[in-house]
Design a protein around this motif. Structure first.
Motif, PDB file in Angstrom:
ATOM      1  N   THR A 101      -7.299  -3.296  -6.059  1.00  0.00           N
ATOM      2  CA  THR A 101      -6.632  -2.250  -6.827  1.00  0.00           C
ATOM      3  C   THR A 101      -6.665  -2.537  -8.325  1.00  0.00           C
ATOM      4  O   THR A 101      -7.076  -3.606  -8.766  1.00  0.00           O
ATOM      5  CB  THR A 101      -5.168  -2.142  -6.372  1.00  0.00           C
ATOM      6  N   GLN A 102      -6.187  -1.556  -9.077  1.00  0.00           N
ATOM      7  CA  GLN A 102      -6.071  -1.702 -10.526  1.00  0.00           C
ATOM      8  C   GLN A 102      -4.768  -2.441 -10.838  1.00  0.00           C
ATOM      9  O   GLN A 102      -3.744  -1.844 -11.139  1.00  0.00           O
ATOM     10  CB  GLN A 102      -6.111  -0.317 -11.177  1.00  0.00           C
ATOM     11  N   GLY A 103      -4.852  -3.752 -10.735  1.00  0.00           N
ATOM     12  CA  GLY A 103      -3.672  -4.592 -10.872  1.00  0.00           C
ATOM     13  C   GLY A 103      -2.900  -4.652  -9.573  1.00  0.00           C
ATOM     14  O   GLY A 103      -3.000  -3.765  -8.714  1.00  0.00           O
ATOM     15  N   ALA A 104      -2.095  -5.716  -9.425  1.00  0.00           N
ATOM     16  CA  ALA A 104      -1.239  -5.816  -8.238  1.00  0.00           C
ATOM     17  C   ALA A 104      -0.245  -4.660  -8.195  1.00  0.00           C
ATOM     18  O   ALA A 104       0.196  -4.252  -7.115  1.00  0.00           O
ATOM     19  CB  ALA A 104      -0.510  -7.155  -8.236  1.00  0.00           C
ATOM     20  N   SER A 105       0.095  -4.108  -9.360  1.00  0.00           N
ATOM     21  CA  SER A 105       1.050  -2.985  -9.410  1.00  0.00           C
ATOM     22  C   SER A 105       0.575  -1.817  -8.558  1.00  0.00           C
ATOM     23  O   SER A 105       1.369  -1.204  -7.831  1.00  0.00           O
ATOM     24  CB  SER A 105       1.239  -2.516 -10.851  1.00  0.00           C
ATOM     25  N   GLU A 106      -0.713  -1.499  -8.623  1.00  0.00           N
ATOM     26  CA  GLU A 106      -1.232  -0.389  -7.832  1.00  0.00           C
ATOM     27  C   GLU A 106      -1.225  -0.741  -6.340  1.00  0.00           C
ATOM     28  O   GLU A 106      -0.941   0.119  -5.492  1.00  0.00           O
ATOM     29  CB  GLU A 106      -2.646  -0.013  -8.272  1.00  0.00           C
ATOM     30  N   ALA A 107      -1.513  -1.993  -6.018  1.00  0.00           N
ATOM     31  CA  ALA A 107      -1.465  -2.418  -4.610  1.00  0.00           C
ATOM     32  C   ALA A 107      -0.064  -2.232  -4.043  1.00  0.00           C
ATOM     33  O   ALA A 107       0.115  -1.790  -2.902  1.00  0.00           O
ATOM     34  CB  ALA A 107      -1.897  -3.888  -4.495  1.00  0.00           C
ATOM     35  N   ILE A 108       0.937  -2.549  -4.846  1.00  0.00           N
ATOM     36  CA  ILE A 108       2.337  -2.404  -4.432  1.00  0.00           C
ATOM     37  C   ILE A 108       2.690  -0.922  -4.282  1.00  0.00           C
ATOM     38  O   ILE A 108       3.309  -0.514  -3.298  1.00  0.00           O
ATOM     39  CB  ILE A 108       3.259  -3.090  -5.456  1.00  0.00           C
ATOM     40  N   GLU A 109       2.264  -0.118  -5.244  1.00  0.00           N
ATOM     41  CA  GLU A 109       2.573   1.318  -5.177  1.00  0.00           C
ATOM     42  C   GLU A 109       1.930   1.955  -3.950  1.00  0.00           C
ATOM     43  O   GLU A 109       2.564   2.765  -3.268  1.00  0.00           O
ATOM     44  CB  GLU A 109       2.125   2.018  -6.450  1.00  0.00           C
ATOM     45  N   PHE A 110       0.686   1.616  -3.663  1.00  0.00           N
ATOM     46  CA  PHE A 110       0.032   2.149  -2.461  1.00  0.00           C
ATOM     47  C   PHE A 110       0.824   1.759  -1.204  1.00  0.00           C
ATOM     48  O   PHE A 110       1.038   2.582  -0.309  1.00  0.00           O
ATOM     49  CB  PHE A 110      -1.396   1.609  -2.335  1.00  0.00           C
TER      50      PHE A 110
END
Length: 400
Positions: A101-110
Motif C-alpha cells: 500500500t501507499q504507506g502503512a496508513s493505507e494498509a490500516i485504512e483498507f
C-alpha cells in the motif's frame, strides 16, 4: 449563483482530526512572531538528519531508469511480496495474504474499512496514534477505548477490554511498539489479547511499524500473529520508520490466521486496493532491497537514540510537575504533567507560542480521562534536546 451559498462538506468529515498536524497553526503563529522553533512533534527521522540507506534509494532509482513506471498489480509486485513473506516468516508469522500500500496508513485504512460498517465499533488503545481515530470517524465507526496502564510501563490494562465488547465489536487494535508511549508489550499480554479475540470472534489489527526500534538490551519484539493460528490477525509495517524512508509512502499488510475464515475479508481488501490501482510501482522495488538483507543502519542508530531518550526522560523527570515513563521502543515519550488550571491543549499551545517548543497535546491521542500529557520525540541531537528541556522547565516554572 448566490454569494451566500456555501458548499456543505460531508458529515463523515466532521469528526476527522489529526492532532500531530493540527497544531501547525500555533507553530506558524509562533514563527511569525519570530520564535526560534524546536519541532518535536512529527516522527520523521529524515527531518532530524537520519538518512535513507543508499542501497534502498538505488533500488528505486534503478527501477525508474528501467522504465518500471507502469501500473503494477493492485496488491503489489511479486518480488516485494516474496520479500515481505520472508520477513514475516522470520518473525514467526505464517502469511495467508500480503498486500502492498501507499504507506502503512493505507494498509490500516483498507483493513478497517473492509471490515466494519457504520455503527459497528472497534477497540482502540488509550492513548492511541491519531490515525485510527481519524479513520473510524471517516467511516462512521464507533471507537471504544481500552486503557494502557501508565503505572505499569504503559502495558495494556487487560481488564478494561471485555466490558467494551458487544455484538457490534469487529476488531481490536494494538500498536506495538506503541505510539505515543514507547511501550513494548510482553508475550503474556499478547496471549491474553488473543484469548479475548478468540472468545469474541474479533480480528486483531497489529501496527508494528516500529518493530526494529527496540531500545532495551535483551528485550525482543514479539509479533502477536506469531502466537496464533486460530485468530485472524493483520500485521502492518512499512519502510517509513525501520528503513528511514517515510517519503516513499510504501507499506503493507500481512494477513494471517484461519484461511477459510479470512477468504471473503481478503477479497474485500483486494477490491479496495483495485480502486486506487496500485502503490508506486518503482518504489516497491525498495522493499526487497530493504528486507532481503540485514538492516545495518538501524543498529548504528539505536545506541544514539538510547542516549537521546535517556537525556530527555531524565530531564523531564527533573522538572517540577512533570513525570515520564521511560519508553522501551520507537522514538516517542509521553510525559504527564500535573498543573492545576490548564488543560493539555492550552499547555501545548502556550509552550509553542511562548517558548517555541512544538509538541503534541495528549488529548489528541485519546489519553485516559482526567489525565494530562504531551507527546515529544527524541530524534534530534542531544544539544537540541537540552535546549528544549531548558525551555520546557522555564515554561513550567511560570505556573509554580
Amino acid at each position: 449563483m448566490s454569494k451566500e451559498f456555501k458548499i456543505i462538506p460531508a458529515e463523515r468529515t466532521f469528526g476527522v482530526e489529526y492532532a500531530i498536524r493540527d497544531i501547525v497553526e500555533a507553530s506558524q503563529e509562533a514563527k511569525k512572531a519570530g520564535k526560534d522553533l524546536i519541532c518535536l512533534n512529527i516522527g520523521d527521522p529524515v527531518k532530524y538528519g537520519f538518512k535513507t540507506p543508499e542501497h534502498i534509494i538505488k533500488a528505486a532509482c534503478e527501477a525508474l531508469l528501467n522504465n518500471l513506471n507502469s501500473y503494477s498489480e493492485s496488491t503489489g509486485i511479486s518480488e516485494a511480496i516474496e520479500a515481505i513473506k520472508g520477513y514475516a516468516l522470520k518473525k514467526g508469522i505464517q502469511p495467508v495474504d500480503i498486500y502492498i500500500t501507499q504507506g502503512a496508513s493505507e494498509a490500516i485504512e483498507f483493513a478497517i474499512s473492509a471490515l466494519a460498517n457504520p455503527g459497528d465499533n472497534i477497540l482502540l488503545p488509550s492513548p492511541c496514534y491519531p490515525l485510527y481515530q481519524a479513520i473510524v470517524a471517516k467511516f462512521q465507526i464507533e471507537p471504544r477505548f481500552y486503557y494502557l496502564d501508565e503505572e505499569k510501563d504503559w502495558e495494556i490494562d487487560i481488564d478494561s477490554i471485555e466490558p467494551l465488547i458487544d455484538d457490534k465489536t469487529k476488531a481490536i487494535v494494538i500498536i506495538n511498539p506503541n505510539n505515543p508511549t514507547g511501550a513494548v508489550y510482553s508475550k503474556k499480554t499478547l496471549e491474553k489479547i488473543l484469548e479475548i479475540a478468540e472468545e469474541y470472534h474479533l480480528v486483531v489489527l497489529s501496527d508494528e511499524i516500529y518493530d526494529q526500534f527496540i531500545l532495551e538490551e535483551g528485550l525482543e519484539h514479539v509479533s502477536i500473529a506469531a502466537l496464533t493460528d486460530k485468530v485472524p490477525v493483520l500485521t502492518f509495517n512499512g519502510l517509513s520508520k525501520n528503513y528511514f524512508a517515510p517519503g516513499f509512502r510504501i507499506g503493507w499488510g500481512i494477513v494471517s490466521g484461519p484461511e477459510e475464515m479470512l477468504k471473503d475479508y481478503i477479497d474485500a481488501i483486494h477490491k479496495l486496493a483495485r480502486t486506487r490501482l496500485c502503490a508506486s510501482h518503482p518504489l516497491q522495488f525498495a522493499i526487497p532491497a530493504a528486507l532481503n538483507q540485514e538492516n545495518v543502519y538501524i543498529k548504528q542508530v539505536i545506541p544514539q537514540l538510547k542516549k537521546r531518550r535517556d537525556l530527555l526522560v531524565d530531564g523531564i523527570n527533573s522538572i517540577p510537575c512533570l513525570s515520564c515513563v521511560k519508553p522501551k521502543g520507537a522514538f516517542y515519550a509521553f510525559p504527564k504533567f500535573e498543573i492545576p488550571g490548564i488543560e493539555d491543549l492550552d499547555f501545548v499551545k502556550r509552550l509553542i507560542l511562548e517558548e517555541g517548543v512544538v509538541v503534541v497535546h495528549g488529548s489528541g491521542f485519546g489519553q485516559k480521562p482526567n489525565t494530562k500529557h504531551f507527546r515529544i520525540i527524541f530524534l534530534p541531537e542531544e544539544a537540541v534536546i537540552l535546549k528544549a528541556l531548558e525551555r520546557i522547565e522555564r515554561f513550567v516554572k511560570k505556573f509554580l
